[in-house]
Design an enzyme around this catalytic site. Structure first.
Site, PDB file in Angstrom:
ATOM      1  CD  GLU A  44      25.559  30.107  46.533  1.00  0.00           C
ATOM      2  OE1 GLU A  44      26.032  29.319  45.688  1.00  0.00           O
ATOM      3  OE2 GLU A  44      25.854  30.050  47.741  1.00  0.00           O
ATOM      4  CE1 TYR A 127      25.384  24.749  45.426  1.00  0.00           C
ATOM      5  CE2 TYR A 127      25.548  26.700  44.022  1.00  0.00           C
ATOM      6  CZ  TYR A 127      25.810  26.052  45.216  1.00  0.00           C
ATOM      7  OH  TYR A 127      26.468  26.715  46.226  1.00  0.00           O
ATOM      8  CG  ASP A 145      29.473  22.784  46.668  1.00  0.00           C
ATOM      9  OD1 ASP A 145      29.399  21.764  47.411  1.00  0.00           O
ATOM     10  OD2 ASP A 145      30.202  23.758  46.950  1.00  0.00           O
ATOM     11  CB  CYS A 210      37.661  15.099  59.456  1.00  0.00           C
ATOM     12  SG  CYS A 210      35.979  14.901  58.810  1.00  0.00           S
ATOM     13  CB  CYS A 216      34.821   9.211  57.378  1.00  0.00           C
ATOM     14  SG  CYS A 216      35.227   9.364  55.613  1.00  0.00           S
TER      15      CYS A 216
END
Length: 298
Positions: A44, A127, A145, A210, A216
């Site tokens: 990370e 985060y 993020d 997707c 969406c």
């Protein structure tokens, strides 16, 4: 963390995204079952503003040399900077070294599983604490993020791009999208991030591939173009960042302190070079010595 679960629109995204992730997730060493919390933490720190393909070699070398926090904590901070090599933003190396020392001093050498304890470590912000708690310990946190912000902005609010900088609204939206079940929420965190990295990309989203294209909001609205303020890419060539990188490269490659003349030879603009060197010293990345010599911090 406040419980914002229960959004019907968000809930409809969970199963298709999780199924897609199970079938398409990249094989990455920090995702392996036995990787451990320290491996997740190192990844990370390295992945902040740095693509996976650049991180992988440095990550493997780092874990081979320092498989546990105690191994890194025993080294000089300059060795962390040296091993960071050309990943960029080298202050991350100093912060990771300081975090390793704090883990040894406060937690017996084990990365803590408590979210508040993670937040208290040097270099660990909102985060990173959420990512470690979720990815290493399977906890329920909104891990937000750039990729997650983009996926949720499109899927739930119907806009082409999120705001340029992260906002509290982004955090609230991500919390709204979390599954109620802890283990499912942890899987959703990494799956939604992966979807943004591989499919729902910033410039050329692969909407045909997707798993949530039929739900969406952005696609259903006809994929309207971004109409916010200009999004300018970061430049590197000729910047102070590049100058700092050149100076650090000289120091990383040296086995002993280097002279000012050696540093002067790496960048032609004297004013910019001096400004960059002063910044490196102020940031604790370079240690000035007597007789005009310099080294990485010890």
């Amino acid at each position: 963390m406040l419980d914002h679960s229960g959004s019907p629109l968000a809930a409809a995204l969970h199963d298709p995204v999780l199924r897609w992730y199970d079938a398409n997730a990249r094989v990455l060493p920090w995702r392996e079952a036995g990787a451990g919390a320290w491996a997740v933490m190192v990844s990370e720190f390295m992945l902040q503003q740095t693509p996976v393909n650049r991180v992988l070699p440095a990550y493997r070398s780092w874990l081979e040399r320092w498989p546990k926090p105690v191994d890194l904590a025993a080294e000089a901070p300059g060795e962390a900077v040296r091993a960071w090599d050309r990943l960029g933003y080298p202050r991350r190396a100093l912060r990771l070294h300081a975090a390793a020392q704090a883990i040894v001093e406060r937690h017996g050498g084990e990365v803590p599983d408590d979210h508040a304890a993670l937040l208290a470590l040097p270099g660990v912000g909102t985060y990173t604490a959420a990512a470690i708690a979720s990815f290493a310990f399977g906890q329920r946190h909104a891990v937000v993020d750039t990729n997650v912000r983009r996926v949720l902005a499109r899927a739930l609010t119907g806009v082409a791009q999120p705001s340029i900088s992260p906002t509290a609204a982004d955090q609230r939206l991500a919390a709204t999208a979390l599954p109620a079940d802890e283990s499912t929420a942890a899987r959703w965190a990494v799956a939604s991030m992966e979807l943004g990295a591989l499919i729902c990309t910033a410039r050329t989203p692969r909407c045909a591939d997707c798993p949530i294209r039929t739900q969406c909001a952005w696609v259903l609205a006809g994929s309207p173009p971004y109409d916010g303020p200009p999004r300018r890419g970061q430049t590197y060539e000729g910047t102070d960042r590049q100058t700092r990188g050149r100076l650090l490269a000289v120091l990383r490659d040296a086995s002993a302190p280097v002279s000012k003349a050696q540093l002067d030879a790496c960048w032609p603009d004297a004013v910019q070079r001096e400004r960059a060197l002063d910044g490196l010293v102020a940031d604790g990345l370079v240690e000035p010595l007597s007789r005009g010599r310099y080294r990485l911090p010890e």
